[in-house]
Design an enzyme around this catalytic site. Structure first.
Site, PDB file in Angstrom:
ATOM      1  N   ASP A  95       0.749  -1.262  -0.225  1.00 49.86           N
ATOM      2  CA  ASP A  95      -0.064  -0.023   0.135  1.00 49.86           C
ATOM      3  C   ASP A  95       1.057   1.229   0.089  1.00 49.86           C
ATOM      4  O   ASP A  95       2.282   1.154   0.073  1.00 49.86           O
ATOM      5  CB  ASP A  95      -0.884  -0.143   1.164  1.00 49.86           C
TER       6      ASP A  95
ATOM      7  N   GLY B 274       0.923   3.974   2.092  1.00 54.78           N
ATOM      8  CA  GLY B 274       1.051   4.703   3.484  1.00 54.78           C
ATOM      9  C   GLY B 274       0.216   5.582   3.740  1.00 54.78           C
ATOM     10  O   GLY B 274       0.107   6.043   4.885  1.00 54.78           O
TER      11      GLY B 274
ATOM     12  N   PHE C   7      -3.304   5.505   4.112  1.00 55.04           N
ATOM     13  CA  PHE C   7      -4.240   5.021   4.814  1.00 55.04           C
ATOM     14  C   PHE C   7      -3.525   5.034   6.458  1.00 55.04           C
ATOM     15  O   PHE C   7      -4.322   5.572   7.370  1.00 55.04           O
ATOM     16  CB  PHE C   7      -4.773   3.551   4.895  1.00 55.04           C
TER      17      PHE C   7
ATOM     18  N   ASP D 229      -2.991   7.974  -1.475  1.00 56.75           N
ATOM     19  CA  ASP D 229      -4.131   8.811  -1.572  1.00 56.75           C
ATOM     20  C   ASP D 229      -4.182   9.418  -0.184  1.00 56.75           C
ATOM     21  O   ASP D 229      -3.718   9.093   0.794  1.00 56.75           O
ATOM     22  CB  ASP D 229      -5.147   7.870  -1.906  1.00 56.75           C
TER      23      ASP D 229
ATOM     24  N   GLN E 254     -11.803   7.219  -4.078  1.00 58.47           N
ATOM     25  CA  GLN E 254     -12.109   7.534  -2.982  1.00 58.47           C
ATOM     26  C   GLN E 254     -13.711   7.934  -3.005  1.00 58.47           C
ATOM     27  O   GLN E 254     -14.310   8.024  -4.121  1.00 58.47           O
ATOM     28  CB  GLN E 254     -11.394   8.441  -2.279  1.00 58.47           C
TER      29      GLN E 254
ATOM     30  N   ASP F 280      -7.524  -7.754   0.891  1.00 57.35           N
ATOM     31  CA  ASP F 280      -6.609  -8.109   1.953  1.00 57.35           C
ATOM     32  C   ASP F 280      -7.557  -7.419   3.163  1.00 57.35           C
ATOM     33  O   ASP F 280      -8.276  -6.563   3.514  1.00 57.35           O
ATOM     34  CB  ASP F 280      -5.394  -6.983   1.778  1.00 57.35           C
TER      35      ASP F 280
ATOM     36  N   CYS G  91     -13.308 -27.934   7.852  1.00 57.17           N
ATOM     37  CA  CYS G  91     -11.562 -27.340   7.476  1.00 57.17           C
ATOM     38  C   CYS G  91     -10.673 -28.575   7.368  1.00 57.17           C
ATOM     39  O   CYS G  91     -10.413 -29.357   8.230  1.00 57.17           O
ATOM     40  CB  CYS G  91     -11.327 -26.306   8.492  1.00 57.17           C
TER      41      CYS G  91
ATOM     42  N   CYS H  98      -7.501 -27.721   7.150  1.00 59.79           N
ATOM     43  CA  CYS H  98      -6.113 -27.238   7.439  1.00 59.79           C
ATOM     44  C   CYS H  98      -5.224 -28.250   8.583  1.00 59.79           C
ATOM     45  O   CYS H  98      -6.033 -28.974   9.186  1.00 59.79           O
ATOM     46  CB  CYS H  98      -6.210 -25.793   8.067  1.00 59.79           C
TER      47      CYS H  98
ATOM     48  N   HIS I 149      -5.049 -21.110  11.028  1.00 57.74           N
ATOM     49  CA  HIS I 149      -6.504 -21.678  10.775  1.00 57.74           C
ATOM     50  C   HIS I 149      -7.486 -20.482   9.734  1.00 57.74           C
ATOM     51  O   HIS I 149      -8.000 -20.884   8.963  1.00 57.74           O
ATOM     52  CB  HIS I 149      -7.430 -22.330  11.767  1.00 57.74           C
TER      53      HIS I 149
END
Lengths: 417, 417
Positions: B93, B95, B97, B147, B231, B308, B346, B348, B377
């Site tokens: 990113d 920076g 935010f 931004d 935005q 993310d 699951c 995992c 997990h």
């Protein structure tokens, strides 16, 4: 049939290499046992311990597990192995050491010891009988007698009084242990025979077969083994008395307790030099709670076979790494742009991949991966060191190994790292 | 030649499945990117992310890495991949935010933003140009424009003013980014071509070949890609204006910023419903910092491709597990003797082996393995969910997948877990 089988495969001076078979795994000695205080080796998942580090036995702490999660929970799961999913061997201590080192308020009587839990302040009681019952519920392969551990600098009078109590408690431990074994052994046999049908037990059975080579495991009784503990602080005559009276009771193995508890290093080495060679030659000798890589090498040279210590993981959490060149502190600013691994001579997955600079950054940034990865490396270093020790004993070159290993350990110190 | 290649492979309503190729890995979309804020995914070693979880791209935070260890250190190592040893794709990113959410003292001007480091209080400066320079040094595959991110409930006047600034910063970001690319692309090509001879680069090259299928990678330019950010807070007309002006500048992909920053959930979903389908169809759409499993499904249904969020690992550290039946809190006393896994559906390595009872014990006992394993997990659950999403889009059954997935998520809540 015996609960464990231990054979010397090679000696070099007083140092011994051997094979220890338990109902769950084959362990080459001298062995370092990672400490899983509360049912986990701090920061290092069992997957790493099994696959990469190949630890065959870990230690569990009766005191901690007794207080949390408690015996009832662990019994419901069918013992500590099923609770934690660790299917190789476990040695449990008796809780004695923690009662005397972690709790402040206590009432010590002939019967046992009353103390306040360090977790919630509740009043609890441990005795030889209670400790054996807890350890039977935990289902460890090796059980330790309940002992009193006096300070390393205890006077001869205090030590003698404590020793007498420990011997009486050892006899009581053995009596209660023996009573408990039939039912517990039956439970373990049922487990191995497949009376239950869950996956983890299947795995356990497969693993037992693999590790014990199938039929050989049938020569073991399936019971737990019980080790006696030699006390006596720094007083050699009391150490000898403790040893004789403990051997007289008779155990599957013998431990040296009450070292590395505040006494000076030369005192510890003196006790080891005097005591270890006198311990029964045909049983494993276990030095409890010790120690640094140097300590391990010195003790092996005196004929000790088993070790446990929290320092690989405790130091890992504070950023202190053990390496073949000595300790280093990851916080050191000189590592900030260092592309080299913690230890160029280490083949662990941390050293193969991560740089000092990156690990330092993680530590400084408060990332828990720093603690987990340095702990992982430290365990790798301890376990690899013991592999080196065993090989050198087998090939009759232990003296040289020892000299070179100890010399190399000075390098970082001399370089001011 | 382009820096990345993205192709739609299937659509189902507005939902898209695609393949994103970068110079370092092939990424199937929709994709969830684990967050590696400070160069590590908190508590989960890269080995697990690569081998078991098969994450092809992770996120790094420019703000955090700029402050610690700093650009100089990372440049010395040859970029973030070499510093961390993560050789698959990284998105960084800008920076922006963090400057607006983590720092209190700041001076915002047309030029950029002055702020105090949350680590040591030192005065620092970020601007479109500085952010591009840092991200070039980090060497991420996908760079984000610098931004300004207004609060989710910002008024129309505040939002409009912020949007205008963000558009001007986007143009400046692109200008500086373009200048930087020649030298950085040359550096990357040198890396891939093997100008250096260390092991980690060898591994990188092998891995690049495997993941990009050898020759195909040659169709990419080797440069970084740059994504624009839309935005406009909750004001749909401003969102549209931001989108149009950002697309006019022209980027390799487009992100939706400024959601999940304090606005109500229906507001976020309203913006997504309105905005996402209008975004360029031939470029990846990335919803920044979002979100829960429900959020991901809703956004995919509107045509979003990339996500993310820190919640899998942040919740993991507080004992909160995401499961196919909804969230559960490992501290809940009802789990104390529960032999079942976190999520029976699951596969995992945590769910295959460890019980709720054991994980609860580790959490209560303060063992960091609880945090690392629940984080593990949670990431598995997010990544598996996206695999399920992709498969259902490909097979044209996304609507049913979505309905069943969201219904099942209610189960724990209804059961009061």
């Amino acid at each position: 049939m015996k609960p464990i089988d231990w054979k010397v495969t090679a000696t070099d001076g007083e140092a011994r290499a051997g094979i220890l078979k338990t109902r769950r795994s084959i362990i080459e000695t001298p062995v370092f046992m990672p400490v899983g205080t509360q049912g986990a080796v701090k920061g290092v998942r069992f997957e790493w311990l099994e696959d990469e580090l190949d630890a065959r036995i870990i230690l569990g702490n009766t005191y901690h597990l007794f207080l949390r999660p408690g015996t009832d929970i662990i019994r419901k799961f069918g013992g500590l192995h099923k609770f934690t999913s660790w299917n190789r061997s476990i040695l449990t201590d008796s809780g004695g050491f923690q009662v005397f080192s972690l709790t402040d308020l206590r009432k010590l009587t002939e019967d046992g010891v009353e103390f306040r839990s360090h977790i919630d302040g509740s009043s609890r009681f441990l005795s030889p009988e209670v400790s054996m019952e807890i350890q039977a519920a935990l289902g460890s392969e090796i059980v330790m007698v309940f002992d009193e551990c006096p300070p390393g600098k205890a006077s001869i009078e205090v030590t003698k009084k404590s020793l007498d109590l420990t011997v009486r408690w050892a006899a009581r431990s053995k009596a209660r242990f023996t009573e408990l074994q039939d039912s517990e052994a039956a439970r373990f046999r049922a487990l191995v025979a497949g009376a239950e049908r869950d996956k983890s037990r299947e795995e356990l059975r497969d693993e037992s077969r693999t590790l014990t080579g199938g039929d050989e495991s049938r020569t073991l009784s399936g019971k737990q083994a019980l080790f006696g503990i030699v006390q006596g602080a720094s007083h050699l005559d009391l150490r000898k008395e403790s040893l004789d009276r403990t051997v007289e009771i008779g155990f599957d193995g013998y431990a040296i307790g009450g070292l590395s508890v505040g006494e000076e290093k030369p005192v510890m080495y003196g006790v080891l030099e005097y005591l270890a060679p006198q311990m029964p030659a045909d049983a494993p000798r276990y030095l409890m709670g010790v120690g640094t890589p140097e300590d391990l090498i010195v003790a092996v040279a005196r004929g000790v076979d088993m070790f446990d210590c929290v320092i690989p993981t405790r130091n890992g959490r504070t950023g202190s790494a053990f390496t073949s060149r000595g300790k280093l502190n990851i916080r050191n600013a000189r590592f900030a742009d260092d592309p080299n691994p913690l230890d160029p001579d280490c083949g662990c997955s941390v050293c193969r991949r991560y740089s000092l600079g990156y690990l330092r950054h993680l530590y400084q940034a408060g990332e828990m991966s720093a603690a987990t990865m340095i702990s992982h490396h430290n365990l790798a270093f301890f376990l690899d060191t013991m592999r080196g020790v065993r090989q050198s004993i087998t090939s009759g070159t232990f003296s040289r190994f020892r000299r070179e290993f100890l010399n190399k350990l000075q390098e970082n110190q001399e370089a001011g790292v």
